[in-house]
Design an enzyme around this catalytic site. Sequence first.
Site, PDB file in Angstrom:
ATOM      1  CE  LYS A  44      33.436  21.961  10.823  1.00  0.00           C
ATOM      2  NZ  LYS A  44      33.850  20.603  11.709  1.00  0.00           N
TER       3      LYS A  44
ATOM      4  CD  GLN B  62      33.733  19.854  15.133  1.00  0.00           C
ATOM      5  OE1 GLN B  62      33.097  20.126  14.191  1.00  0.00           O
ATOM      6  NE2 GLN B  62      34.978  19.829  15.031  1.00  0.00           N
TER       7      GLN B  62
ATOM      8  CG  ASP C  35      33.668  15.222   8.909  1.00  0.00           C
ATOM      9  OD1 ASP C  35      34.095  16.099   8.223  1.00  0.00           O
ATOM     10  OD2 ASP C  35      33.860  15.314  10.203  1.00  0.00           O
TER      11      ASP C  35
END
Length: 300
Positions: A53, A97, A120
């Site tokens: 990422k 994460q 997200d």
Amino acid sequence: MALRLDGRQLAAELENRLRSVISQGLGRAGRPPGLAVLRVGDDSASGVYVANKAKACARVGLHSRVQHFRADSAPAELLAAITALNRDPAVDGILLQLPLPTGLEEAPLLAAIDPAKDADGLHTLNLGRLLKGEPGPRSCTPAGVMALLARHGIEASGRRAVVVGRSILVGQPMALMLQAADATVSVAHSRTRELAALTRQAEILVVAAGRPRLLGAEHVSPAAVVVDVGIHRTAGGLCGDVRFEEVEPLASAITPVPGGVGPMTVTMLLVNTVVSWWQRTEAEAGGQGSLDHPLADLLP
Ligand code: NAP
């Protein structure tokens, strides 16, 4: 031979588009988009995902910063870090994460992220917006699947879709996005009886069961579009939830693993962050506070 739904190629195309959107907005914004990634513990797969990422951010021109916390961090320490990022004007996207180390609860931490910075798309408010068809950041993996289908001219409208898996991360938002695109959707899970009979009805089959090579030829009807979200590291290399070699000769289109859905997930994280940057900096510059942005077609 099935059409390969090539996520790497589409991700590269979308990265070009993101670069151009960033250069378009940079003058007004006065700073690049910023993504903060919170990594907790030392799970090696998570380490690889976080590094990928950060590399993608660098390619496109986003400023990324990774904060790495010990596996035994107290929830209060993580909450304090999220609160500080919520207040930081240079941060447009925050990503926690997952999975978290055993003993740490995801829900209160995800809930603490400012919904406007929810890179997200997993905040309860944003899942509610998806349910109601309101604009907002979208869950990255299913949004990436929708972009792959659209890029290859695969219409969902009026078609029979089956999603295998009902997680909040993938299966549920996937089913909602397909339904919003006017597919007729069924969702299968671990208690579903006669899975093969159900999946054989699918014209579009999305598999997110997290079980290596669960679905084979017996689960797929001829000419189905098959999207394999699963990704597993095995002794024989990476594989998905689908037995690719069995299904590819039957399907009209199929995603490879790797190189299918995975790269799209990372790209959609960048899309959510760039959209947040666009909207926030437009509001700061005294704009109308409009939700309009140049990437609306990518957030189903
Ligand atoms: P998850 O939270 O473990 O959910 C799996 C879902 O599949 C559950 O709803 C489960 O049913 C269902 N399921 C399990 N076994 C089944 C079976 N035998 N038949 C039918 N349904 C079954 O997993 P996830 O987070 O959704 O992820 C799914 C997979 O996608 C994993 O391999 C993950 O690594 C991968 N993934 C890939 C990406 C990417 O970018 N490529 C992104 C995210 C996830 P129950 O609800 O009844 O337990």
